[in-house]
Design a protein around this motif. Structure first.
Motif, PDB file in Angstrom:
ATOM      1  N   ARG A 135      42.413  30.295  23.474  1.00 58.38           N
ATOM      2  CA  ARG A 135      42.398  30.278  24.498  1.00 58.38           C
ATOM      3  C   ARG A 135      43.437  30.189  25.531  1.00 58.38           C
ATOM      4  NH1 ARG A 135      36.986  31.930  27.573  1.00 58.38           N
ATOM      5  NH2 ARG A 135      36.815  32.822  25.634  1.00 58.38           N
ATOM      6  N   PHE A 136      43.771  30.388  26.639  1.00 48.07           N
ATOM      7  CA  PHE A 136      45.002  29.850  27.295  1.00 48.07           C
ATOM      8  C   PHE A 136      44.293  29.987  29.067  1.00 48.07           C
ATOM      9  CE2 PHE A 136      48.604  31.733  30.186  1.00 48.07           C
ATOM     10  CZ  PHE A 136      49.586  31.135  29.436  1.00 48.07           C
ATOM     11  N   LEU A 137      45.360  28.969  29.112  1.00 44.64           N
ATOM     12  CA  LEU A 137      45.381  29.700  31.081  1.00 44.64           C
ATOM     13  C   LEU A 137      46.123  29.158  31.732  1.00 44.64           C
ATOM     14  CD1 LEU A 137      42.279  28.091  33.492  1.00 44.64           C
ATOM     15  CD2 LEU A 137      44.677  26.940  33.991  1.00 44.64           C
ATOM     16  N   LEU A 138      46.436  30.409  33.062  1.00 40.41           N
ATOM     17  CA  LEU A 138      47.621  30.108  33.589  1.00 40.41           C
ATOM     18  C   LEU A 138      47.635  29.818  34.923  1.00 40.41           C
ATOM     19  CD1 LEU A 138      50.559  31.048  34.374  1.00 40.41           C
ATOM     20  CD2 LEU A 138      49.185  33.460  35.116  1.00 40.41           C
ATOM     21  N   ALA A 139      48.318  28.286  34.472  1.00 38.80           N
ATOM     22  CA  ALA A 139      48.161  27.605  37.062  1.00 38.80           C
ATOM     23  C   ALA A 139      48.785  28.878  37.821  1.00 38.80           C
ATOM     24  CB  ALA A 139      48.372  26.310  36.911  1.00 38.80           C
ATOM     25  N   SER A 140      48.308  29.906  38.043  1.00 40.92           N
ATOM     26  CA  SER A 140      49.093  30.076  39.226  1.00 40.92           C
ATOM     27  C   SER A 140      48.947  29.905  40.986  1.00 40.92           C
ATOM     28  CB  SER A 140      49.123  31.929  38.829  1.00 40.92           C
ATOM     29  OG  SER A 140      49.620  32.434  39.581  1.00 40.92           O
ATOM     30  N   THR A 141      49.249  30.393  41.101  1.00 40.57           N
ATOM     31  CA  THR A 141      49.292  30.142  42.567  1.00 40.57           C
ATOM     32  C   THR A 141      48.872  31.253  43.948  1.00 40.57           C
ATOM     33  OG1 THR A 141      51.596  29.000  44.495  1.00 40.57           O
ATOM     34  CG2 THR A 141      51.871  30.417  42.879  1.00 40.57           C
ATOM     35  N   SER A 142      49.003  30.386  44.688  1.00 40.56           N
ATOM     36  CA  SER A 142      48.182  30.932  46.381  1.00 40.56           C
ATOM     37  C   SER A 142      49.356  31.516  47.043  1.00 40.56           C
ATOM     38  CB  SER A 142      48.003  29.897  47.198  1.00 40.56           C
ATOM     39  OG  SER A 142      48.577  28.938  47.845  1.00 40.56           O
ATOM     40  N   PRO A 154      41.966  37.593  48.933  1.00 43.88           N
ATOM     41  CA  PRO A 154      40.804  37.671  47.835  1.00 43.88           C
ATOM     42  C   PRO A 154      42.089  38.205  46.932  1.00 43.88           C
ATOM     43  CG  PRO A 154      40.990  40.090  49.067  1.00 43.88           C
ATOM     44  CD  PRO A 154      42.065  38.674  49.961  1.00 43.88           C
ATOM     45  N   GLU A 155      41.036  38.171  45.944  1.00 46.69           N
ATOM     46  CA  GLU A 155      42.439  38.186  44.308  1.00 46.69           C
ATOM     47  C   GLU A 155      42.772  40.022  44.595  1.00 46.69           C
ATOM     48  OE1 GLU A 155      39.358  37.127  44.094  1.00 46.69           O
ATOM     49  OE2 GLU A 155      39.772  34.777  43.184  1.00 46.69           O
ATOM     50  N   GLN A 156      42.223  40.601  45.072  1.00 48.45           N
ATOM     51  CA  GLN A 156      42.305  41.744  45.633  1.00 48.45           C
ATOM     52  C   GLN A 156      43.568  42.275  46.222  1.00 48.45           C
ATOM     53  OE1 GLN A 156      39.316  41.258  45.831  1.00 48.45           O
ATOM     54  NE2 GLN A 156      38.329  41.815  43.764  1.00 48.45           N
ATOM     55  N   TYR A 157      44.293  41.183  46.716  1.00 51.19           N
ATOM     56  CA  TYR A 157      45.392  41.546  47.829  1.00 51.19           C
ATOM     57  C   TYR A 157      46.518  40.913  47.344  1.00 51.19           C
ATOM     58  CZ  TYR A 157      48.301  40.037  51.665  1.00 51.19           C
ATOM     59  OH  TYR A 157      49.366  40.515  52.068  1.00 51.19           O
ATOM     60  N   TRP A 158      47.048  41.947  47.089  1.00 56.21           N
ATOM     61  CA  TRP A 158      48.615  42.207  46.081  1.00 56.21           C
ATOM     62  C   TRP A 158      49.554  41.198  46.645  1.00 56.21           C
ATOM     63  CZ3 TRP A 158      48.734  47.837  44.985  1.00 56.21           C
ATOM     64  CH2 TRP A 158      47.663  48.015  43.415  1.00 56.21           C
ATOM     65  N   ARG A 193      43.133  33.589  30.749  1.00 60.07           N
ATOM     66  CA  ARG A 193      42.832  33.015  32.083  1.00 60.07           C
ATOM     67  C   ARG A 193      43.545  33.212  33.367  1.00 60.07           C
ATOM     68  NH1 ARG A 193      39.247  35.261  29.157  1.00 60.07           N
ATOM     69  NH2 ARG A 193      37.463  34.775  28.900  1.00 60.07           N
ATOM     70  N   ILE A 194      43.682  33.753  34.033  1.00 63.00           N
ATOM     71  CA  ILE A 194      45.058  33.908  35.054  1.00 63.00           C
ATOM     72  C   ILE A 194      43.914  32.410  36.529  1.00 63.00           C
ATOM     73  CG2 ILE A 194      46.352  34.441  36.764  1.00 63.00           C
ATOM     74  CD1 ILE A 194      46.312  36.660  34.867  1.00 63.00           C
ATOM     75  N   VAL A 195      44.777  31.524  37.050  1.00 65.74           N
ATOM     76  CA  VAL A 195      43.941  30.657  38.201  1.00 65.74           C
ATOM     77  C   VAL A 195      44.896  30.573  39.177  1.00 65.74           C
ATOM     78  CG1 VAL A 195      42.181  29.521  36.837  1.00 65.74           C
ATOM     79  CG2 VAL A 195      44.560  28.433  37.281  1.00 65.74           C
ATOM     80  N   ARG A 196      44.632  30.715  40.754  1.00 67.89           N
ATOM     81  CA  ARG A 196      45.145  31.022  41.372  1.00 67.89           C
ATOM     82  C   ARG A 196      45.503  30.250  42.385  1.00 67.89           C
ATOM     83  NH1 ARG A 196      45.620  37.280  43.040  1.00 67.89           N
ATOM     84  NH2 ARG A 196      46.879  37.848  41.196  1.00 67.89           N
ATOM     85  N   VAL A 260      41.526  34.439  39.303  1.00 69.90           N
ATOM     86  CA  VAL A 260      40.804  34.137  40.153  1.00 69.90           C
ATOM     87  C   VAL A 260      41.433  32.938  40.662  1.00 69.90           C
ATOM     88  CG1 VAL A 260      39.770  32.369  38.326  1.00 69.90           C
ATOM     89  CG2 VAL A 260      37.803  32.856  40.356  1.00 69.90           C
ATOM     90  N   ASN A 261      40.706  32.830  42.423  1.00 67.90           N
ATOM     91  CA  ASN A 261      41.661  31.652  43.392  1.00 67.90           C
ATOM     92  C   ASN A 261      40.478  30.543  43.654  1.00 67.90           C
ATOM     93  OD1 ASN A 261      43.339  33.812  44.970  1.00 67.90           O
ATOM     94  ND2 ASN A 261      41.327  34.301  46.116  1.00 67.90           N
ATOM     95  N   LEU A 262      41.602  29.345  43.089  1.00 65.89           N
ATOM     96  CA  LEU A 262      40.666  27.614  42.745  1.00 65.89           C
ATOM     97  C   LEU A 262      41.385  27.248  44.514  1.00 65.89           C
ATOM     98  CD1 LEU A 262      41.058  26.705  39.464  1.00 65.89           C
ATOM     99  CD2 LEU A 262      39.406  27.709  39.992  1.00 65.89           C
ATOM    100  N   GLY A 263      40.808  26.500  45.494  1.00 63.52           N
ATOM    101  CA  GLY A 263      41.236  26.496  46.149  1.00 63.52           C
ATOM    102  C   GLY A 263      39.404  26.333  47.381  1.00 63.52           C
ATOM    103  N   ASN A 264      39.872  25.681  48.765  1.00 67.72           N
ATOM    104  CA  ASN A 264      38.713  25.075  49.433  1.00 67.72           C
ATOM    105  C   ASN A 264      39.023  26.043  50.260  1.00 67.72           C
ATOM    106  OD1 ASN A 264      37.411  23.610  51.500  1.00 67.72           O
ATOM    107  ND2 ASN A 264      37.907  21.963  50.355  1.00 67.72           N
ATOM    108  N   PRO A 265      37.866  26.413  50.712  1.00 67.87           N
ATOM    109  CA  PRO A 265      38.205  27.732  52.168  1.00 67.87           C
ATOM    110  C   PRO A 265      38.143  27.045  53.886  1.00 67.87           C
ATOM    111  CG  PRO A 265      36.014  27.564  50.560  1.00 67.87           C
ATOM    112  CD  PRO A 265      36.591  27.302  50.213  1.00 67.87           C
TER     113      PRO A 265
END
Ligand code: NAD
Length: 347
Positions: A135-142, A154-158, A193-196, A260-265
Motif C-alpha cells: 500500500r502506498f501513501l503520498l505525503a502531499s501538501t496544503s 476542503p479537498e474538493q477545492y482545486w 492514499r494521498i494526504v495533504r 485527505v487534509n491532515l492539519g490543525n483547523p
C-alpha cells in the motif's frame, strides 16, 4: 538490547497503539526517513512493532535525526536518491513517500531536485509499491491549494496556484505527484492514499529551514529581533508532528484513497505566534517586520471533515503543549549562534 537508545519524543497513546496493531511485524518503507516528519514516522512505526526501511539521500535531512534508531531491532537505512529507481530487498507492506524538500527556503535552494523528486521520485516509489503489492501513501501538501480563495480549504477545492512563480517547483511537483498517484490508483494495480499535510511543527525542525516556528524560536532564544513577514496578519494552522504522524498511520490503513487534509483547523496569525514564542521563552527580543515573500499564502486553514469521517483522526495536541516540547528540544539542539534565515515564509 533495547529498541530505542534515546527516550522517544512522541507521546504514547495506548488507545491509538491498539488501533495501530496492524503494523506489528509489517514492513514499511519510508522515503525521506532522515527528515523532520519521516524520522518521527520511523520511530512510531518501530514502536508499533513494524520493521522499517528508511530511504533518504540526505538532501535536506540529517542522519542525526535517526541516530537513536540506527541500531534498533527492525530498522534499516539506505542512502538512495529516489529520483533513480531504487531497490528494497524482501517483502514490503507499506510505502510512505515523504521524500521532498518541504520548506520554501529548501525548495528555493533545490528547485530542480524538488521537481524531480515530486515527479521521478514519486514514480519510482509507486513502482516499488506496485512490484511489492504494497500500500502506498503520498505525503502531499496544503501548497496544492496555492494562495487559496476558499477558507477553510476542503479537498474538493482545486486551488489557486501560480504555475511559474518561485513556489511553483514545489506546488506543481506535488500536484503532479497527486496526479501520478491517482493514475496508479485508477489503474487498479496499486492501493494508494494521498494526504495533504498542512503546516507541521515539532522537535527536529532545522533552525535554518526558514519556517516560522524554528526561526522565531531561534531568534527568541538568541535575543535577536523576531522577524515577522508582512504585517503578521497572515494565518497558518499549526499541527504538532505527533498528531501528523498519527494521521499518516490512520490514512494508510483507511479505506478512503483521499486526498485527505491532515492539519490543525485552529488558525493563528504569524504575529500571534511570534508573541506566543516570545512569552514562552521569556525573551526580550523585539518583533520586527520584513517583506512578504512572493506568492506567500495569506490564509491557510484545513477543513478536516474528511479526516474525521474517514480516518477517525483529528489533532489533539494544544499549540502551547506542542510549542513547549519544540522549545525544550530547540534549547538543547539549536546552535547558539546560528545565522538568521532571511526571506522567510510563514510556511
Ligand atoms: P524534510 O526536508 O525535513 O524531509 C524531507 C526528506 O526527504 C529529507 O530527509 C531529504 O533529505 C529527503 N529527500 C529529498 N529529496 C530526496 C530524494 N531525491 N531521494 C531521497 N530522499 C530525498 O521535510 P519534512 O518537513 O519532513 O517533510 C516531509 C514530507 O512532508 C515532504 O514530502 C513534504 O512535502 C511533506 N509536507 C511537510 C509539511 C511540513 O509542515 N513539514 C507540510 C506539508 C507537506
Amino acid at each position: 538490547m533495547p529498541r530505542l537508545q534515546a527516550p522517544p519524543i512522541l507521546p504514547r497513546d495506548p488507545a491509538a497503539s491498539a488501533e495501530h496493531g496492524v503494523f506489528a511485524r509489517r514492513i514499511a518503507v519510508v522515503t525521506g526517513a532522515a527528515g523532520f516528519i519521516g524520522s518521527h514516522l520511523c520511530e512510531r512505526l518501530l514502536d508499533l512493532g513494524a520493521e522499517v526501511v528508511g530511504v533518504d539521500n540526505l538532501l535536506t535531512g540529517r542522519l542525526d535525526n535517526l541516530s537513536h534508531l540506527r541500531s534498533a531491532d527492525g530498522f534499516r537505512f539506505q542512502t538512495d536518491d529516489v529520483t533513480s529507481p531504487f531497490q528494497v530487498a524482501g517483502p514490503v507492506d507499506f510505502v510512505f513517500h515523504l521524500a521532498s524538500p518541504a520548506s520554501p527556503l529548501d525548495y528555493a535552494r533545490h528547485p530542480l531536485a524538488t521537481l524531480k523528486v515530486g515527479a521521478m521520485g514519486t514514480l519510482n516509489a509507486l513502482e516499488l509499491a506496485e512490484a511489492k503489492h504494497a500500500r502506498f501513501l503520498l505525503a502531499s501538501t496544503s501548497e496544492v491549494y496555492g494562495d487559496p480563495l476558499v477558507h477553510p480549504q476542503p479537498e474538493q477545492y482545486w486551488g489557486n496556484v501560480n504555475p511559474t512563480g518561485p513556489r511553483s517547483v514545489y506546488d506543481e511537483a506535488k500536484r503532479y505527484a497527486e496526479a501520478l498517484t491517482s493514475c496508479f490508483q485508477r489503474s487498479g494495480g496499486t492501493r494508494t492514499r494521498i494526504v495533504r499535510i498542512f503546516n507541521t511543527y515539532g522537535p527536529r525542525m532545522r533552525a535554518d529551514d526558514g519556517r516560522a516556528v524554528p526561526a522565531f524560536i531561534q531568534q527568541a532564544l538568541a535575543g535577536r529581533p523576531i522577524t515577522v513577514a508582512g504585517d503578521g496578519s497572515q494565518t497558518r494552522s499549526l499541527c504538532f508532528v505527533a498528531d501528523t504522524v498519527e494521521g499518516l498511520l490512520a490514512a494508510v490503513t483507511a479505506d478512503h484513497p483521499g486526498p485527505v487534509n491532515l492539519g490543525n483547523p485552529h488558525e493563528i496569525t504569524m504575529l500571534q505566534l511570534a508573541e506566543e514564542i516570545r512569552t514562552m521563552t521569556g525573551s526580550v527580543s523585539a518583533v520586527t517586520f520584513i517583506p512578504l515573500p512572493a506568492d506567500d499564502p495569506k490564509r491557510r486553514c484545513p477543513d478536516i471533515t474528511a479526516a474525521r469521517a474517514h480516518l477517525g483522526w483529528e489533532p489533539t495536541t494544544p499549540l502551547r503543549d506542542g510549542l513547549r516540547q519544540t522549545l525544550d528540544w530547540a534549547q538543547q539542539h539549536f546552535p547558539r549562534q546560528a545565522t538568521a534565515a532571511t526571506g522567510r515564509s510563514a510556511s
